[in-house]
Design an enzyme around this catalytic site. Structure first.
Site, short mmCIF file in Angstrom:
data_model
loop_
_atom_site.label_atom_id
_atom_site.label_comp_id
_atom_site.label_asym_id
_atom_site.label_seq_id
_atom_site.Cartn_x
_atom_site.Cartn_y
_atom_site.Cartn_z
N ASN A 99 0.79 -1.24 0.00
CA ASN A 99 0.00 0.00 0.00
C ASN A 99 0.82 1.29 0.00
O ASN A 99 0.41 2.26 -0.60
CB ASN A 99 -1.10 -0.01 1.06
CG ASN A 99 -0.60 -0.17 2.48
OD1 ASN A 99 0.52 -0.63 2.69
ND2 ASN A 99 -1.39 0.22 3.43
N GLY A 112 2.49 -5.64 7.49
CA GLY A 112 1.57 -6.38 6.63
C GLY A 112 0.42 -6.94 7.43
O GLY A 112 0.04 -6.39 8.46
N SER A 113 -0.11 -8.06 6.96
CA SER A 113 -1.35 -8.59 7.55
C SER A 113 -1.06 -9.43 8.80
O SER A 113 0.08 -9.87 9.02
CB SER A 113 -2.06 -9.45 6.51
OG SER A 113 -1.25 -10.57 6.21
N GLY A 126 2.09 -11.77 9.72
CA GLY A 126 2.81 -11.34 10.93
C GLY A 126 3.05 -12.50 11.87
O GLY A 126 4.12 -12.64 12.47
N GLU A 172 4.23 -4.52 12.43
CA GLU A 172 3.19 -3.51 12.26
C GLU A 172 2.09 -4.14 11.42
O GLU A 172 2.30 -4.39 10.23
CB GLU A 172 3.75 -2.28 11.54
CG GLU A 172 4.85 -1.55 12.28
CD GLU A 172 4.33 -0.66 13.39
OE1 GLU A 172 3.11 -0.68 13.65
OE2 GLU A 172 5.15 0.06 13.99
N CYS A 209 -3.63 1.06 6.64
CA CYS A 209 -3.77 0.29 7.89
C CYS A 209 -4.48 1.08 8.97
O CYS A 209 -5.24 0.53 9.76
CB CYS A 209 -2.39 -0.16 8.37
SG CYS A 209 -1.26 1.22 8.62
N GLU A 243 7.15 2.31 15.33
CA GLU A 243 7.89 2.95 14.25
C GLU A 243 7.63 4.45 14.35
O GLU A 243 6.78 4.89 15.11
CB GLU A 243 7.43 2.42 12.89
CG GLU A 243 7.75 0.95 12.66
CD GLU A 243 9.20 0.69 12.29
OE1 GLU A 243 10.08 1.54 12.55
OE2 GLU A 243 9.47 -0.39 11.73
P1 NAD Z 1 0.64 -9.42 3.47
O1 NAD Z 1 0.85 -9.85 4.87
O2 NAD Z 1 -0.08 -10.33 2.56
O3 NAD Z 1 2.05 -9.14 2.76
C1 NAD Z 1 2.97 -8.24 3.30
C2 NAD Z 1 4.36 -8.62 2.81
O4 NAD Z 1 4.70 -9.88 3.38
C3 NAD Z 1 4.46 -8.77 1.31
O5 NAD Z 1 5.70 -8.24 0.89
C4 NAD Z 1 4.45 -10.29 1.12
O6 NAD Z 1 5.13 -10.71 -0.03
C5 NAD Z 1 5.17 -10.74 2.36
N1 NAD Z 1 4.90 -12.13 2.78
C6 NAD Z 1 3.78 -12.86 2.58
N2 NAD Z 1 3.93 -14.10 3.10
C7 NAD Z 1 5.16 -14.14 3.65
C8 NAD Z 1 5.90 -15.14 4.35
N3 NAD Z 1 5.39 -16.36 4.59
N4 NAD Z 1 7.14 -14.83 4.79
C9 NAD Z 1 7.66 -13.61 4.58
N5 NAD Z 1 7.03 -12.63 3.91
C10 NAD Z 1 5.78 -12.89 3.45
O7 NAD Z 1 -0.05 -7.99 3.54
P2 NAD Z 1 -0.56 -7.11 2.31
O8 NAD Z 1 -1.86 -7.66 1.85
O9 NAD Z 1 0.54 -6.92 1.33
O10 NAD Z 1 -0.79 -5.70 3.03
C11 NAD Z 1 -1.95 -5.34 3.66
C12 NAD Z 1 -1.81 -5.47 5.16
O11 NAD Z 1 -0.74 -4.66 5.66
C13 NAD Z 1 -3.05 -4.95 5.87
O12 NAD Z 1 -3.41 -5.85 6.88
C14 NAD Z 1 -2.59 -3.62 6.45
O13 NAD Z 1 -3.31 -3.20 7.57
C15 NAD Z 1 -1.17 -3.92 6.79
N6 NAD Z 1 -0.39 -2.66 6.94
C16 NAD Z 1 0.02 -2.28 8.19
C17 NAD Z 1 0.71 -1.09 8.36
C18 NAD Z 1 1.17 -0.64 9.73
O14 NAD Z 1 2.04 0.21 9.82
N7 NAD Z 1 0.62 -1.17 10.80
C19 NAD Z 1 1.00 -0.28 7.25
C20 NAD Z 1 0.56 -0.70 6.00
C21 NAD Z 1 -0.14 -1.90 5.85
#
Ligand code: NAD
Length: 480
Positions: A154, A230-231, A235, A252, A286, A460
């Site tokens: 995002n 990420g998600s 996480g 995060e 997020c 962060e």
């Molecule tokens: P995602 O968890 O699917 O992917 C995030 C990243 O993790 C990607 O680069 C992906 O390739 C990688 N990834 C996926 N599986 C993995 C694994 N097994 N091992 C290591 N890396 C792996 O999330 P998304 O759909 O790309 O992003 C959306 C999510 O991110 C939402 O839940 C959003 O709330 C969150 N987000 C949080 C913040 C914050 O600061 N809290 C900021 C932006 C987005």
């Protein structure tokens, strides 16, 4: 459109194709058309990137620099990002769907992180601890080593900057795994890193999928820290890996943040905050305000005003700076539609929107207001990551706080009221790492940000974040 068709990974100071020669296709979510391809990093490429980062760290080329000089290099990165912001923003706009003005802002925000942590690099200090006569005791902040950064699609360059700038300021070397959906524009950081004098291997940037490239990076024995945004499900995997390997992690994660509107709220502020809080970047944020809890005495008035605001939103390509731009993928669009349908099935009413934009090759979701949402509905509990606001009524402060706090997340929350005492009383009771009063997204790169509950932990932004990137070594000495 001037976007080049083939992009490469940046490892050890060089742009290279992947070991296996495979690529990832990148599309424009507004049109569904392929715009470019990028070298697809897998385990072999991860190994090259980590080896380069480790060699650079072990050489002490970065860690032993006088910190003020390390800081100057970071500030130089900020200057270069700004100089090239239009070029970078054009790529962001086409690969992530974000509006051009917001894309330029994103580059500027990334630059601010490099400036801020550049200024902090020479202020990471140890301390002297008095132990009485005969002893000298002091602490030394030591970088972890190779810091791995895994980020979502995002806000790639902004989120990279958020973690990488403090990591470098503290003397770590980094490997960045760009998201598979919009990996192109992070590549500019590689060009910039070389041009401002970072030693080869200090910054490495690879693009790959999570389940092979991402997990290979986390599992690599020479990676000393995991920084993940990420998600929640991913996480959990990252934390499992960090626990197995006993290395530090910053996570995060997502959110389902609520704004609480008290009877005396300034409704112009509520409407302005809602516009940006849930419709900025089509809700793919997020910290989006995805739930609005409104005191029953003003509920109908607030809904009417929000409907009027939504009626004025434009939908279209980011290059036209439309208010509502596409979601990142067909998969994401289907997820959002499904969540809206689940709310309807559970008895909620759609006041505006509710479906995808018909007859569009892109992934556009109408700006959507779901009214009379009950707290236990999936749409009130799960992150949609789309332009979808759930609106719900409450009868008193106790109930409002309870609904606001009633999800497994805890990223942000907010309250709208003109009563100073009530504002701070409610802010103290709301669950979240960041609370907004009368303005959603109040705050900046200087203010600590992060979650509680399933939104993650670690902070962060701001000065707090620098502590993620070093460990404290204590030295005790007998002098008598
Ligand atoms: P995602 O968890 O699917 O992917 C995030 C990243 O993790 C990607 O680069 C992906 O390739 C990688 N990834 C996926 N599986 C993995 C694994 N097994 N091992 C290591 N890396 C792996 O999330 P998304 O759909 O790309 O992003 C959306 C999510 O991110 C939402 O839940 C959003 O709330 C969150 N987000 C949080 C913040 C914050 O600061 N809290 C900021 C932006 C987005």
């Amino acid at each position: 459109m001037g976007i080049r068709s083939h992009w490469k990974n940046y490892i050890d100071g060089h742009f290279i194709d992947s070991v296996a020669g495979r690529t990832i296709e990148v599309e424009d979510p507004a049109t569904g058309e392929k715009i470019a391809e990028i070298a697809r990093a897998e385990a072999g490429d991860v190994h090259l990137a980590v080896a380069a980062a480790k060699q650079c760290f072990d050489s002490r080329a970065l860690a032993d620099l006088r910190p003020i000089n390390r800081g100057r290099m970071l500030i130089d990165v900020a200057r270069e990002l700004r100089r090239r912001q239009d070029e970078i923003a054009e790529v962001i706009c086409h690969e992530s769907g974000m509006g051009m003005v917001d894309s330029i802002d994103q580059v500027d925000c990334a630059a601010q992180y490099f400036e801020y942590y550049g200024g902090l690099a020479d202020k990471i200090e140890g301390s002297y601890i008095p132990l009485g006569k005969g002893f000298i005791d002091y602490t030394i902040p030591e970088p972890h080593g190779v810091s791995a950064h895994i980020i979502p699609w995002n806000f790639p360059i902004e989120l990279v900057a958020r973690g990488v700038a403090p990591a470098l300021a503290a003397g770590n070397t980094v490997v960045i795994k760009s998201p598979e959906l919009d990996p192109l524009h992070n590549t500019f950081l590689g060009e910039i890193a070389g041009s401002v004098g970072f030693p080869d291997g200090a910054i490495n940037i690879i693009a790959g999928y999570g389940d092979d490239c991402g997990s290979a990076l986390c599992e690599h024995p020479d990676v000393n820290q995991l920084v993940f945004t990420g998600s929640v499900p991913t996480g959990r995997k990252i934390l499992n890996c960090a626990a197995r390997r006993i290395i530090p992690a910053v996570v995060e994660l997502g959110g389902k943040s609520a704004g609480m509107v008290m009877p005396d709220a300034d409704l112009d502020k509520v409407v302005a905050s809602t516009r940006v809080g849930i419709f900025f970047f089509s809700g793919q944020v997020c910290s989006a305000m995805s739930r609005l809890l409104v005191h029953r005495s003003i509920y109908d008035d607030v809904v009417d005003r929000l409907c009027e605001m939504v009626d004025g939103l434009s939908i279209g390509h980011g290059k036209d700076n439309s208010d509502i731009t596409p979601l990142i993928s067909e998969r994401q669009l289907q997820r959002v539609e499904g969540l809206v349908q689940s709310a309807v099935d559970a008895g909620a009413k759609i006041a505006r929107g509710g479906a995808r934009v018909a007859d569009s090759p892109g992934y556009f979701m109408q700006p959507t207001l779901i009214c009379d949402a009950s707290p236990d509905m999936d749409a009130m509990q799960q992150e949609a990551f789309g332009p979808v606001l759930c609106i719900s009524a409450f009868d008193n402060e106790e109930e409002g706080v309870s609904i606001a706090n009633g999800t497994r997340y805890g990223l942000c929350a907010g309250v709208f009221t003109q009563d100073l005492e009530a504002a701070h009383r409610i802010a103290a009771r709301l669950k979240g790492g960041q609370i907004f009063i009368n303005k959603w997204f109040a705050g900046g790169i200087e203010t600590p940000f992060g979650g509680v509950g399933e939104s993650g932990f670690g902070r962060e932004k701001g000065q707090d974040a620098i502590r993620n990137y070093y460990q404290t070594k204590n030295v005790g000495c007998l002098i008598g």
